[in-house]
Scaffold this motif. Sequence first.
Motif, short mmCIF file in Angstrom:
data_model
loop_
_atom_site.label_atom_id
_atom_site.label_comp_id
_atom_site.label_asym_id
_atom_site.label_seq_id
_atom_site.Cartn_x
_atom_site.Cartn_y
_atom_site.Cartn_z
N THR A 483 0.83 -1.20 0.00
CA THR A 483 0.00 0.00 0.00
C THR A 483 0.87 1.25 0.00
O THR A 483 2.02 1.23 0.45
CB THR A 483 -0.94 0.03 1.22
N LYS A 484 0.29 2.33 -0.49
CA LYS A 484 1.01 3.61 -0.55
C LYS A 484 1.09 4.24 0.85
O LYS A 484 0.24 3.97 1.70
CB LYS A 484 0.30 4.56 -1.52
N PRO A 485 2.09 5.06 1.08
CA PRO A 485 2.19 5.76 2.36
C PRO A 485 0.96 6.64 2.58
O PRO A 485 0.33 7.09 1.61
CB PRO A 485 3.46 6.60 2.22
N PRO A 486 0.60 6.92 3.82
CA PRO A 486 -0.56 7.78 4.10
C PRO A 486 -0.41 9.14 3.43
O PRO A 486 0.67 9.73 3.40
CB PRO A 486 -0.51 7.92 5.64
N GLY A 487 -1.51 9.62 2.86
CA GLY A 487 -1.51 10.93 2.23
C GLY A 487 -1.05 10.94 0.79
O GLY A 487 -1.11 11.97 0.11
N ILE A 488 -0.60 9.80 0.29
CA ILE A 488 -0.16 9.69 -1.11
C ILE A 488 -1.26 9.03 -1.92
O ILE A 488 -1.58 7.85 -1.73
CB ILE A 488 1.14 8.86 -1.23
N ASN A 492 4.32 8.99 -7.83
CA ASN A 492 4.91 9.87 -8.85
C ASN A 492 5.81 9.02 -9.76
O ASN A 492 6.81 8.46 -9.31
CB ASN A 492 5.72 10.96 -8.16
N LEU A 493 5.46 8.97 -11.03
CA LEU A 493 6.18 8.12 -11.99
C LEU A 493 7.20 8.91 -12.81
O LEU A 493 7.57 8.49 -13.90
CB LEU A 493 5.19 7.42 -12.92
N GLN A 494 7.67 9.99 -12.26
CA GLN A 494 8.65 10.81 -12.98
C GLN A 494 10.01 10.12 -13.02
O GLN A 494 10.47 9.57 -12.03
CB GLN A 494 8.79 12.17 -12.29
N GLU A 495 10.65 10.18 -14.19
CA GLU A 495 12.00 9.64 -14.35
C GLU A 495 13.03 10.63 -13.85
O GLU A 495 12.77 11.83 -13.77
CB GLU A 495 12.28 9.34 -15.82
N GLY A 496 14.21 10.13 -13.52
CA GLY A 496 15.30 11.00 -13.16
C GLY A 496 15.75 11.82 -14.36
O GLY A 496 15.51 11.44 -15.51
N ASN A 497 16.41 12.92 -14.12
CA ASN A 497 16.84 13.79 -15.21
C ASN A 497 17.87 13.12 -16.10
O ASN A 497 17.80 13.20 -17.32
CB ASN A 497 17.42 15.09 -14.65
N ALA A 498 18.82 12.43 -15.49
CA ALA A 498 19.92 11.84 -16.25
C ALA A 498 19.80 10.33 -16.38
O ALA A 498 20.74 9.67 -16.81
CB ALA A 498 21.25 12.19 -15.59
N SER A 499 18.66 9.76 -16.01
CA SER A 499 18.48 8.32 -16.11
C SER A 499 17.01 8.01 -16.32
O SER A 499 16.15 8.90 -16.26
CB SER A 499 18.98 7.62 -14.84
N LEU A 500 16.71 6.74 -16.56
CA LEU A 500 15.33 6.30 -16.73
C LEU A 500 14.75 5.69 -15.46
O LEU A 500 13.60 5.26 -15.44
CB LEU A 500 15.24 5.28 -17.87
N ALA A 501 15.55 5.62 -14.40
CA ALA A 501 15.05 5.12 -13.12
C ALA A 501 14.05 6.11 -12.54
O ALA A 501 14.03 7.30 -12.90
CB ALA A 501 16.20 4.91 -12.15
N LEU A 502 13.18 5.63 -11.66
CA LEU A 502 12.30 6.53 -10.95
C LEU A 502 13.12 7.63 -10.29
O LEU A 502 14.17 7.37 -9.71
CB LEU A 502 11.52 5.78 -9.88
N ALA A 503 12.62 8.87 -10.39
CA ALA A 503 13.37 10.00 -9.81
C ALA A 503 13.58 9.80 -8.32
O ALA A 503 14.64 10.15 -7.78
CB ALA A 503 12.62 11.30 -10.08
N GLU A 504 12.59 9.23 -7.64
CA GLU A 504 12.70 8.91 -6.22
C GLU A 504 12.42 7.42 -6.02
O GLU A 504 11.50 6.88 -6.64
CB GLU A 504 11.70 9.73 -5.39
N PRO A 505 13.21 6.73 -5.18
CA PRO A 505 12.96 5.31 -4.95
C PRO A 505 11.52 5.06 -4.48
O PRO A 505 10.94 5.88 -3.76
CB PRO A 505 13.97 4.94 -3.85
N LEU A 506 10.96 3.95 -4.91
CA LEU A 506 9.60 3.58 -4.53
C LEU A 506 9.57 3.12 -3.07
O LEU A 506 10.27 2.17 -2.71
CB LEU A 506 9.09 2.47 -5.44
N VAL A 507 8.78 3.79 -2.25
CA VAL A 507 8.68 3.46 -0.83
C VAL A 507 7.23 3.11 -0.52
O VAL A 507 6.32 3.93 -0.76
CB VAL A 507 9.15 4.63 0.06
N LEU A 508 6.99 1.90 -0.02
CA LEU A 508 5.64 1.41 0.23
C LEU A 508 5.56 0.73 1.59
O LEU A 508 6.58 0.37 2.19
CB LEU A 508 5.23 0.40 -0.85
N HIS A 509 4.33 0.53 2.03
CA HIS A 509 4.10 -0.25 3.24
C HIS A 509 3.78 -1.68 2.83
O HIS A 509 3.02 -1.92 1.88
CB HIS A 509 2.94 0.32 4.05
#
Length: 520
Positions: A483-488, A492-509
């Motif tokens: 499940t997603k963190p509370p309030g989310i 956000n599926l945005q890619e990093g500027n210099a890579s194709l990885a998620l801009a922010e690591p996926l954090v879930l419960h």
Amino acid sequence: MALATLHIMALLLLIFLLLIIWQQSERRRRLPPGPGTLPIIGNMHQMIWNKPAVFRWIHRLLEEMNTNIMCLRLGGTHVIVVTCPKIAREVLRKNDEVLASRPATFASGSFSFGYKGSIFSPYGKQWKKMRQVLTCEILTSSMEQRLRHLRSEECNHLVRYIKNMARPNNFVDVRYVAQHFCCNVIRRLVFGKRYFSDDIPASSTSGPGHDEVAHVAALFTALNHLYSFCVSDYFPALVGLDLEGHEMVCKNVMRVLNRFHDPIIEERIRERSTTLGNGGEKKEARDFLDVLVYLEDADGQPLLTLEEIRAQTMEMMFATIDNPSNAVEWALAEMMNKPEVLQKAIDELDIVVGKDRLVEESDIPHLNYLKSCIREAFRLHPYHALNLPHVATADTTIASYTVPKDSHVILSRIGLGRNPKIWNEPLEFWPERHLNTGNVLLSEPGLRFVSFSSGRRGCPGISLGTSVTMMLFARMLQGFTWTKPPGIERINLQEGNASLALAEPLVLHAKPRLAAHLYI
């Protein structure tokens, strides 16, 4: 003064005439379309201006020019980029032999100990030797079966590790878990151990230690610097000046990796010498390193040198960790925003496997929807935007265009996978588009996207790569409710500027969804 002026004017006229002759020569060769170039440097100034996201500049040019094949000139090297499956098949099938080599770069030469391995070596005897070792000794079905217990132990460790983190107010960094799982698996297969310290048993439920974190970080740093459009890769005379800091990064990475790998390799070589020197017999290989160390030539001498063992060990690490971990993170991120897709995957697991046992490798052929989700992640979200470059060993023709000798030919992973002429709604995560066969495979022979590539330089470890990817994905989905963190509301599926990885690591419960005894 007048004479000097005449000399300068004559020189400028000569340069102008030479430029005209060169441009006419380029036109006669009918190179693929591309942006205008400058004498000597070609498009190098544009490449430098668009760092670090050179691949985004390349794809903007392709889109602006409305072409599926484009030629850049970086210094004296023609770099040809392909985004069409039909042309890609010409590259890897029709022209497979002439395009089977690799370019020499500072990073690839460093990471392969002077091209002693199989992935980065130019086409020739050394590559053929190491490729044969991989296909005939390491990545065989018998070896895969023999080491199955090691992969199974790592899958069990995965669910125990996530279970330990799955507390009410705690969240799981999916990227961290996925990357370390992949590295744990390949360390077990290559070295027979998850931890570099012998003080920590492989059965430990603890997470990675300091050494293992440093190891993973070094491997990903290396992967991100391979074929990264370093200026000195196209102007070799600049090697040693390290104008971009690229060489220092590569040297630091090698120091870290050698510090971890070398003691294990050297100890295993000493063990071999002692065993065979005392008249002992070869034992059944415990891991890939045993295979490399104990291989013999026709005279009973070690087939591989220390440098070849070091290189092949390193390359097996590189080949295993990025694509599986990235695909699983992206697939789960997309599925969190599409609960109906997530539910279909869970329903398939409950039907095929049930909830009374953990999913095993033998279940993979029957998990078509899960494989479709991973195929869709490979298509839409590859880790690398561009495939490893192929070097032309002779003049050839692709899509009716001339490809001069020594050109670099590159398949665009996102250009193929997101090509609107091939895929309906190409930016939409839709696994159902792959459910058109009785047995969904992660490979893509038609090159509509790139997962394991094909041809002489195609990945020989498709079966292993499939197992690592699918077991990570299936165990995470079967073992836990995510499940997603509370309030989310949406990930956000945005890619990093210099890579194709998620801009922010996926954090879930994560919450366990199976009986407690299955996590022990």
